[in-house]
Design a protein around this motif. Structure first.
Motif, PDB file in Angstrom:
ATOM      1  N   GLU A  86       0.804  -1.222   0.000  1.00 51.45           N
ATOM      2  CA  GLU A  86       0.000   0.000   0.000  1.00 51.45           C
ATOM      3  C   GLU A  86       0.839   1.275   0.000  1.00 51.45           C
ATOM      4  O   GLU A  86       0.290   2.368   0.032  1.00 51.45           O
ATOM      5  CB  GLU A  86      -0.930  -0.003   1.215  1.00 51.45           C
ATOM      6  CG  GLU A  86      -1.904  -1.160   1.197  1.00 51.45           C
ATOM      7  CD  GLU A  86      -2.719  -1.266   2.473  1.00 51.45           C
ATOM      8  OE1 GLU A  86      -2.434  -0.531   3.455  1.00 51.45           O
ATOM      9  OE2 GLU A  86      -3.639  -2.083   2.500  1.00 51.45           O
ATOM     10  N   ALA A  87       2.159   1.153  -0.004  1.00 51.48           N
ATOM     11  CA  ALA A  87       3.065   2.310  -0.003  1.00 51.48           C
ATOM     12  C   ALA A  87       2.809   3.247   1.175  1.00 51.48           C
ATOM     13  O   ALA A  87       2.877   4.466   1.045  1.00 51.48           O
ATOM     14  CB  ALA A  87       2.980   3.064  -1.330  1.00 51.48           C
ATOM     15  N   ASN A  88       2.516   2.672   2.338  1.00 53.92           N
ATOM     16  CA  ASN A  88       2.343   3.485   3.547  1.00 53.92           C
ATOM     17  C   ASN A  88       3.694   4.056   3.975  1.00 53.92           C
ATOM     18  O   ASN A  88       4.716   3.378   3.888  1.00 53.92           O
ATOM     19  CB  ASN A  88       1.785   2.634   4.694  1.00 53.92           C
ATOM     20  CG  ASN A  88       0.353   2.234   4.451  1.00 53.92           C
ATOM     21  OD1 ASN A  88      -0.474   3.058   4.101  1.00 53.92           O
ATOM     22  ND2 ASN A  88       0.051   0.960   4.646  1.00 53.92           N
ATOM     23  N   PRO A  89       3.725   5.295   4.448  1.00 47.95           N
ATOM     24  CA  PRO A  89       4.988   5.866   4.940  1.00 47.95           C
ATOM     25  C   PRO A  89       5.525   5.072   6.134  1.00 47.95           C
ATOM     26  O   PRO A  89       4.762   4.599   6.974  1.00 47.95           O
ATOM     27  CB  PRO A  89       4.603   7.277   5.365  1.00 47.95           C
ATOM     28  CG  PRO A  89       3.339   7.574   4.628  1.00 47.95           C
ATOM     29  CD  PRO A  89       2.632   6.267   4.478  1.00 47.95           C
ATOM     30  N   ALA A 145      13.011  10.646   8.541  1.00 49.15           N
ATOM     31  CA  ALA A 145      11.693  11.242   8.341  1.00 49.15           C
ATOM     32  C   ALA A 145      10.822  10.173   7.684  1.00 49.15           C
ATOM     33  O   ALA A 145      11.346   9.232   7.070  1.00 49.15           O
ATOM     34  CB  ALA A 145      11.809  12.468   7.441  1.00 49.15           C
ATOM     35  N   PRO A 146       9.504  10.264   7.779  1.00 49.04           N
ATOM     36  CA  PRO A 146       8.654   9.278   7.094  1.00 49.04           C
ATOM     37  C   PRO A 146       8.935   9.279   5.579  1.00 49.04           C
ATOM     38  O   PRO A 146       9.129  10.328   4.977  1.00 49.04           O
ATOM     39  CB  PRO A 146       7.235   9.765   7.383  1.00 49.04           C
ATOM     40  CG  PRO A 146       7.364  10.583   8.628  1.00 49.04           C
ATOM     41  CD  PRO A 146       8.713  11.233   8.540  1.00 49.04           C
ATOM     42  N   PHE A 147       8.976   8.087   5.007  1.00 53.93           N
ATOM     43  CA  PHE A 147       9.182   7.929   3.562  1.00 53.93           C
ATOM     44  C   PHE A 147       8.452   6.683   3.096  1.00 53.93           C
ATOM     45  O   PHE A 147       8.055   5.847   3.901  1.00 53.93           O
ATOM     46  CB  PHE A 147      10.676   7.843   3.216  1.00 53.93           C
ATOM     47  CG  PHE A 147      11.362   6.617   3.750  1.00 53.93           C
ATOM     48  CD1 PHE A 147      11.462   5.458   2.981  1.00 53.93           C
ATOM     49  CD2 PHE A 147      11.895   6.605   5.031  1.00 53.93           C
ATOM     50  CE1 PHE A 147      12.088   4.321   3.480  1.00 53.93           C
ATOM     51  CE2 PHE A 147      12.530   5.477   5.540  1.00 53.93           C
ATOM     52  CZ  PHE A 147      12.627   4.337   4.764  1.00 53.93           C
ATOM     53  N   THR A 148       8.263   6.567   1.795  1.00 59.05           N
ATOM     54  CA  THR A 148       7.650   5.364   1.233  1.00 59.05           C
ATOM     55  C   THR A 148       8.687   4.604   0.419  1.00 59.05           C
ATOM     56  O   THR A 148       9.590   5.196  -0.179  1.00 59.05           O
ATOM     57  CB  THR A 148       6.448   5.682   0.330  1.00 59.05           C
ATOM     58  OG1 THR A 148       6.874   6.541  -0.714  1.00 59.05           O
ATOM     59  CG2 THR A 148       5.328   6.345   1.118  1.00 59.05           C
ATOM     60  N   VAL A 149       8.550   3.300   0.420  1.00 56.07           N
ATOM     61  CA  VAL A 149       9.414   2.448  -0.391  1.00 56.07           C
ATOM     62  C   VAL A 149       8.872   2.488  -1.811  1.00 56.07           C
ATOM     63  O   VAL A 149       7.690   2.194  -2.021  1.00 56.07           O
ATOM     64  CB  VAL A 149       9.434   1.000   0.151  1.00 56.07           C
ATOM     65  CG1 VAL A 149      10.310   0.110  -0.715  1.00 56.07           C
ATOM     66  CG2 VAL A 149       9.897   0.985   1.603  1.00 56.07           C
ATOM     67  N   ALA A 208       9.961  -8.495  -1.566  1.00 50.49           N
ATOM     68  CA  ALA A 208      10.560  -8.171  -0.275  1.00 50.49           C
ATOM     69  C   ALA A 208      10.849  -6.679  -0.246  1.00 50.49           C
ATOM     70  O   ALA A 208      11.285  -6.104  -1.246  1.00 50.49           O
ATOM     71  CB  ALA A 208      11.856  -8.954  -0.086  1.00 50.49           C
ATOM     72  N   ALA A 209      10.600  -6.058   0.888  1.00 50.35           N
ATOM     73  CA  ALA A 209      10.992  -4.662   1.095  1.00 50.35           C
ATOM     74  C   ALA A 209      12.361  -4.691   1.754  1.00 50.35           C
ATOM     75  O   ALA A 209      12.510  -5.196   2.867  1.00 50.35           O
ATOM     76  CB  ALA A 209       9.988  -3.937   1.977  1.00 50.35           C
ATOM     77  N   ARG A 210      13.375  -4.191   1.049  1.00 50.20           N
ATOM     78  CA  ARG A 210      14.736  -4.136   1.591  1.00 50.20           C
ATOM     79  C   ARG A 210      15.028  -2.698   2.006  1.00 50.20           C
ATOM     80  O   ARG A 210      14.990  -1.795   1.184  1.00 50.20           O
ATOM     81  CB  ARG A 210      15.765  -4.596   0.576  1.00 50.20           C
ATOM     82  CG  ARG A 210      17.208  -4.446   1.074  1.00 50.20           C
ATOM     83  CD  ARG A 210      18.215  -4.902   0.054  1.00 50.20           C
ATOM     84  NE  ARG A 210      18.169  -6.334  -0.117  1.00 50.20           N
ATOM     85  CZ  ARG A 210      18.831  -7.216   0.657  1.00 50.20           C
ATOM     86  NH1 ARG A 210      19.565  -6.783   1.661  1.00 50.20           N
ATOM     87  NH2 ARG A 210      18.741  -8.507   0.423  1.00 50.20           N
ATOM     88  N   LEU A 211      15.316  -2.513   3.305  1.00 51.90           N
ATOM     89  CA  LEU A 211      15.711  -1.213   3.839  1.00 51.90           C
ATOM     90  C   LEU A 211      17.145  -1.351   4.323  1.00 51.90           C
ATOM     91  O   LEU A 211      17.429  -2.183   5.195  1.00 51.90           O
ATOM     92  CB  LEU A 211      14.777  -0.790   4.968  1.00 51.90           C
ATOM     93  CG  LEU A 211      13.364  -0.486   4.458  1.00 51.90           C
ATOM     94  CD1 LEU A 211      12.454  -1.668   4.665  1.00 51.90           C
ATOM     95  CD2 LEU A 211      12.824   0.730   5.133  1.00 51.90           C
ATOM     96  N   THR A 212      18.039  -0.582   3.741  1.00 50.98           N
ATOM     97  CA  THR A 212      19.465  -0.708   4.020  1.00 50.98           C
ATOM     98  C   THR A 212      19.985   0.562   4.669  1.00 50.98           C
ATOM     99  O   THR A 212      19.873   1.646   4.093  1.00 50.98           O
ATOM    100  CB  THR A 212      20.247  -0.974   2.714  1.00 50.98           C
ATOM    101  OG1 THR A 212      19.688  -2.124   2.058  1.00 50.98           O
ATOM    102  CG2 THR A 212      21.715  -1.217   2.992  1.00 50.98           C
ATOM    103  N   VAL A 213      20.530   0.421   5.884  1.00 52.34           N
ATOM    104  CA  VAL A 213      21.175   1.547   6.546  1.00 52.34           C
ATOM    105  C   VAL A 213      22.537   1.718   5.882  1.00 52.34           C
ATOM    106  O   VAL A 213      23.351   0.795   5.836  1.00 52.34           O
ATOM    107  CB  VAL A 213      21.316   1.311   8.069  1.00 52.34           C
ATOM    108  CG1 VAL A 213      22.061   2.460   8.728  1.00 52.34           C
ATOM    109  CG2 VAL A 213      19.944   1.117   8.702  1.00 52.34           C
ATOM    110  N   ASP A 253      18.484   3.375   2.363  1.00 46.11           N
ATOM    111  CA  ASP A 253      18.093   3.063   0.992  1.00 46.11           C
ATOM    112  C   ASP A 253      16.926   2.077   1.083  1.00 46.11           C
ATOM    113  O   ASP A 253      16.957   1.165   1.902  1.00 46.11           O
ATOM    114  CB  ASP A 253      19.269   2.444   0.240  1.00 46.11           C
ATOM    115  CG  ASP A 253      18.933   2.103  -1.191  1.00 46.11           C
ATOM    116  OD1 ASP A 253      18.330   2.955  -1.877  1.00 46.11           O
ATOM    117  OD2 ASP A 253      19.258   0.968  -1.625  1.00 46.11           O
ATOM    118  N   ALA A 254      15.909   2.263   0.247  1.00 43.19           N
ATOM    119  CA  ALA A 254      14.723   1.395   0.329  1.00 43.19           C
ATOM    120  C   ALA A 254      14.279   0.996  -1.072  1.00 43.19           C
ATOM    121  O   ALA A 254      14.264   1.820  -1.988  1.00 43.19           O
ATOM    122  CB  ALA A 254      13.590   2.125   1.044  1.00 43.19           C
TER     123      ALA A 254
END
Length: 135
Positions: free
Chosen positions: A83-86, A101-105, A117-122, A129-130
């Motif tokens: 749903e691309a929720n922040p 800050a809030p962001f969308t993938v 898969a949602a990959r969020l990389t610090v 990076d998302a």
């Protein structure tokens, strides 16, 4: 007022109209991608701690206690429509707290039949990076 039988080109045009509209409707109503995995990766040179992803829209939270450098942690869940929720990501690194800050993938450019898969990389420099990616 007179009624005339339509000519052949008009009939042909009317029979192709539903095909054209059907084609437009199919592309306009393409199914949304599904997601069933979250991956938190650490692409920095130091360990990160207390890493949390929050999805405020429905109170979702994903937590990893410790992620050493160049590694990741992940979780799976029943597939759901993306749903691309922040989201916000927070973590501790070398005793300092960080939060995005809030962001969308961003949605994947190529839709997949299988859940993504949602990959969020610090990243170095306190950046995250998302992306959505195939599994």
């Amino acid at each position: 007022m007179q009624f005339q039988m339509p000519s052949r080109p008009l009939i042909l045009g009317l029979t192709t109209l539903p095909l054209l509209l059907g084609g437009c409707a199919t592309s306009a109503f393409a199914p949304a991608p599904k997601i069933n995995t979250v991956i938190l990766a650490n692409n920095t040179e130091t360990t990160i701690h207390d890493v949390t992803i929050r999805v405020e829209a429905f109170g979702g939270k994903f937590y990893c206690g410790t992620i050493p450098p160049q590694t990741q942690c992940s979780t799976r869940f029943p597939a759901r429509e993306y749903e691309a929720n922040p989201v916000t990501v927070s973590w501790q690194q070398q005793g300092v707290s960080h939060e995005t800050a809030p962001f969308t993938v961003p949605t994947a450019e190529q839709l997949s039949e299988t859940p993504l898969a949602a990959r969020l990389t610090v990243m170095p420099g306190k950046q995250v990076d998302a992306q959505l990616e195939p599994q």
